[in-house]
Design an enzyme around this catalytic site. Structure first.
Site: not given
Length: 355
Positions: A99, A166, A190
């Site tokens: 990511w 992030d 999450k």
């Protein structure tokens, strides 16, 4: 048979969050209308957003001068929106996993990007050391936890430039010094909510400096000014976020979440290190507390599928590793109870006894 949810995301939520959200889906605040069908402009919904923002600020001890907004599009949209708003001349990125690499790729559409540190040459088996950060960067971008490879930076680095993170997969799992950051963003599915909403924390005095005319929807100032209400927000996910923030506070806040994260990880990693059938995939000092990755030991590779079948029969859900790594991944977010990790460890022990 009881199920134990180790999915990497969308992932486990506290049962009370699911139940309370379900009640509101049937009848929102006694209005006779479902949460799914009310207007986001309804007088009963604005307090939901206001309380959710207030709880995030309280739980993360966010200082004055920061705004919290809710958008759609996931963290993947933020890979583009962050550089659109903050990249002026040159940005730095830490390449710590899949990511992080994707975020870096999107930033190149807006200007020069330099890779400040990377663990890619070693297949991301450790979190790269952040050092010698160029002082002429507009910002340094990090991905604090790497869900696929199972590495994590569980601290807030000191760097000589604005810091952007992030934190999709570890936000709310530890205290964070928000004052070190220009922006923090997180897909909520999450540790914060059901899928469908992204939380962005922004330092207000850093907005509006990009040397480009931004489309209205892409300009963070639009959403800060309108309190996340410029367009229709994801109503149900925001409500589930509110319920989750209430739950985190009731459990003792992010300090308690941090304590539980360490306890869960210790139990599982101790078994990985003890059990001759399994081995970890990353260096010990980089091991994620959120996504615990492991594989079969080399001499037992042929037991990978049998163990997956064995664990599935025991109620373990979502432990198959990402195709980039293989093996297994036990995602242990805030709502994962000790019962879940103990059940997984017992499963590993019982399989060892058979082989």
């Amino acid at each position: 048979m009881k199920k134990y949810n180790f999915n990497a995301g969308p992932s486990i939520l506290p049962r009370v969050v699911i139940e309370n959200t379900a009640k509101q889906i049937l009848d929102f605040n006694g209005s006779g209308l479902s949460l799914m069908e009310i207007s986001h402009r309804a007088k009963d919904f604005q307090p939901v957003v206001d309380e959710a923002v207030a709880l995030i600020k309280e739980l993360l001890d966010i200082p004055e001068g920061y705004s919290v907004i809710f958008l759609g599009g996931g963290a993947s949209l933020q890979f583009m929106q962050i550089p659109a708003n903050f990249l002026i001349h040159k940005a730095g990125y830490v390449n710590s996993g899949t990511w992080a690499k994707k975020a870096q790729k999107e930033a190149r559409h807006f200007g020069e990007v330099v890779e400040v540190a990377s663990s890619a040459p070693d297949n991301y088996v450790y979190y790269p050391e952040i050092k010698d950060v160029p002082s002429d960067l507009d910002y340094l971008h990090i991905t604090s936890n790497n869900t696929i490879f199972g590495t994590e930076l569980r601290e807030d680095p000191d760097v000589p430039v604005p810091l952007i993170a992030d934190m999709s997969s570890d936000i709310m799992s530890r205290p964070v010094d928000v004052s070190k950051y220009t922006a923090i963003y997180a897909g909520a599915q999450k540790n914060m909510a059901m899928a469908g909403v992204t939380c962005i924390i922004l330092k207000n005095d850093m907005l509006g400096k990009a040397p480009r005319e931004l489309p209205t929807m892409m300009d963070y100032r639009t959403h800060v000014d309108k309190g996340s209400m410029f367009n229709t927000p994801p109503v149900v996910p925001i409500y589930s976020l509110l319920e989750t923030m209430r739950w985190v506070k009731a459990q003792g806040g992010v300090k308690e979440m941090d304590h539980r994260a360490h306890e869960r990880a210790r139990i599982v990693y101790d078994e990985i290190d003890r059990n001759k059938l399994f081995c970890g995939t990353v260096k010990e000092d980089s091991r994620s507390l959120m996504n615990l990755c492991f594989v079969m030991s080399e001499e037992y590779k042929d037991l990978e599928k049998p163990f997956l079948d064995f664990a599935t029969e025991r109620g373990m859900v979502g432990i198959k590793g990402h195709r980039s790594v293989g093996g297994f991944r036990a995602s242990c977010y805030n709502a994962q109870p000790l019962e879940g990790v103990n059940a997984l460890v017992q499963c590993m022990k019982d399989f060892e006894a058979q082989h």
